[in-house]
Design a protein around this motif. Structure first.
Motif, PDB file in Angstrom:
ATOM      1  N   VAL A 179      43.331  47.162  46.066  1.00 45.61           N
ATOM      2  CA  VAL A 179      43.278  47.484  44.640  1.00 45.61           C
ATOM      3  C   VAL A 179      41.847  47.359  44.135  1.00 45.61           C
ATOM      4  CG1 VAL A 179      44.115  46.865  42.340  1.00 45.61           C
ATOM      5  CG2 VAL A 179      45.659  46.722  44.315  1.00 45.61           C
ATOM      6  N   ALA A 180      41.410  48.381  43.430  1.00 50.75           N
ATOM      7  CA  ALA A 180      40.072  48.409  42.852  1.00 50.75           C
ATOM      8  C   ALA A 180      40.171  48.492  41.341  1.00 50.75           C
ATOM      9  CB  ALA A 180      39.317  49.627  43.382  1.00 50.75           C
ATOM     10  N   MET A 181      39.103  48.136  40.667  1.00 51.90           N
ATOM     11  CA  MET A 181      39.018  48.362  39.226  1.00 51.90           C
ATOM     12  C   MET A 181      38.376  49.731  39.034  1.00 51.90           C
ATOM     13  SD  MET A 181      40.537  45.906  37.794  1.00 51.90           S
ATOM     14  CE  MET A 181      40.135  46.147  36.070  1.00 51.90           C
ATOM     15  N   PHE A 182      39.119  50.623  38.404  1.00 48.91           N
ATOM     16  CA  PHE A 182      38.732  52.018  38.213  1.00 48.91           C
ATOM     17  C   PHE A 182      38.245  52.156  36.773  1.00 48.91           C
ATOM     18  CE2 PHE A 182      39.247  56.485  37.464  1.00 48.91           C
ATOM     19  CZ  PHE A 182      39.187  57.110  38.703  1.00 48.91           C
ATOM     20  N   THR A 183      36.971  52.483  36.589  1.00 49.64           N
ATOM     21  CA  THR A 183      36.367  52.544  35.256  1.00 49.64           C
ATOM     22  C   THR A 183      36.105  53.984  34.840  1.00 49.64           C
ATOM     23  OG1 THR A 183      35.329  50.399  35.623  1.00 49.64           O
ATOM     24  CG2 THR A 183      34.451  51.733  33.822  1.00 49.64           C
ATOM     25  N   THR A 184      36.570  54.309  33.637  1.00 52.91           N
ATOM     26  CA  THR A 184      36.341  55.619  33.035  1.00 52.91           C
ATOM     27  C   THR A 184      35.576  55.421  31.733  1.00 52.91           C
ATOM     28  OG1 THR A 184      38.461  55.476  31.897  1.00 52.91           O
ATOM     29  CG2 THR A 184      38.436  56.637  34.018  1.00 52.91           C
ATOM     30  N   ASN A 188      33.439  54.758  37.848  1.00 53.45           N
ATOM     31  CA  ASN A 188      32.954  53.696  38.711  1.00 53.45           C
ATOM     32  C   ASN A 188      34.161  52.982  39.281  1.00 53.45           C
ATOM     33  OD1 ASN A 188      32.035  50.648  39.123  1.00 53.45           O
ATOM     34  ND2 ASN A 188      30.298  52.011  39.403  1.00 53.45           N
ATOM     35  N   ILE A 189      34.088  52.665  40.566  1.00 54.55           N
ATOM     36  CA  ILE A 189      35.161  51.955  41.241  1.00 54.55           C
ATOM     37  C   ILE A 189      34.571  50.638  41.738  1.00 54.55           C
ATOM     38  CG2 ILE A 189      36.969  52.109  42.985  1.00 54.55           C
ATOM     39  CD1 ILE A 189      36.761  54.585  41.035  1.00 54.55           C
ATOM     40  N   SER A 227      30.455  48.323  44.327  1.00 49.93           N
ATOM     41  CA  SER A 227      30.568  49.154  43.140  1.00 49.93           C
ATOM     42  C   SER A 227      30.186  50.570  43.537  1.00 49.93           C
ATOM     43  CB  SER A 227      29.622  48.628  42.057  1.00 49.93           C
ATOM     44  OG  SER A 227      29.630  49.481  40.933  1.00 49.93           O
ATOM     45  N   VAL A 228      31.144  51.504  43.407  1.00 45.03           N
ATOM     46  CA  VAL A 228      30.922  52.900  43.788  1.00 45.03           C
ATOM     47  C   VAL A 228      30.902  53.749  42.521  1.00 45.03           C
ATOM     48  CG1 VAL A 228      31.821  54.876  45.092  1.00 45.03           C
ATOM     49  CG2 VAL A 228      32.126  52.541  45.983  1.00 45.03           C
ATOM     50  N   SER A 229      29.811  54.465  42.302  1.00 41.25           N
ATOM     51  CA  SER A 229      29.710  55.400  41.177  1.00 41.25           C
ATOM     52  C   SER A 229      29.884  56.806  41.710  1.00 41.25           C
ATOM     53  CB  SER A 229      28.343  55.283  40.496  1.00 41.25           C
ATOM     54  OG  SER A 229      28.210  54.013  39.911  1.00 41.25           O
ATOM     55  N   GLY A 230      30.630  57.611  40.967  1.00 42.31           N
ATOM     56  CA  GLY A 230      30.837  58.971  41.427  1.00 42.31           C
ATOM     57  C   GLY A 230      31.462  59.854  40.376  1.00 42.31           C
TER      58      GLY A 230
END
Length: 168
Positions: A24-29, A72-73, A82-85
């Protein structure tokens, strides 16, 4: 000297190794100029530069991604990543079926063939990671920072930023 492609493959492998056991990741919008995060389960077992998530179209996150696909994940476990995409939606039924589990029937209160079910595909642009699995090394760095003028910021052996853009 390593080529950009070789470095890119090394970076992808490193990120994959760091997140593969974190479900589980924190998915940021972005919502009206504010950042909003929520937990989502990563669906792709191996990171290859893309991340996959299941969601429903009648959600706020779906609308937020339509308005602004920058996401961002964040993963937290033995390490922090932290993955930005950029996010896009996919209706790929075969992939939906591959990722679907009976848990989603209950959790999302629907079935895989519901037209409201959609995949989110995130194409990674950059990733930053901290190898927290090395507590003694981290402790030594902090002690050194407290007793000297050494900086902890930027790219050091505990914190790295990688760029997945192959045009550089």
């Amino acid at each position: 000297m390593a080529t950009h492609e070789q470095l890119n493959q090394e970076a992808i492998k490193t990120v994959n190794d760091l997140i593969k056991d974190i479900e589980v990741a924190m998915f940021t919008t972005v919502s009206e100029g504010k950042l909003v995060s929520r937990p989502l389960q990563t669906q792709e077992a191996d990171f290859d530069g893309t991340l996959w998530f299941l969601t429903l179209k009648d959600t706020v996150k779906y609308e937020e991604i339509q308005q602004n696909p920058n996401v961002n994940i964040a993963y937290a476990g033995k390490s922090y990543v932290s993955v930005s995409g950029t996010a896009e939606f996919s209706e790929d039924m075969e992939r939906k079926k591959e990722y679907w589990s009976p848990v989603f029937d209950k959790l999302l209160e629907t079935t895989v063939d519901d037209p409201n079910v959609v995949l989110i595909k995130v194409t990674a642009e950059t990733a930053e990671y901290w190898e927290a699995g090395k507590p003694m090394k981290m402790a030594k760095k902090f002690v050194k920072k407290l007793t000297t003028d050494e900086s902890l910021g930027g790219d050091n052996e505990l914190n790295k930023t990688v760029d997945f853009d192959s045009s550089n």
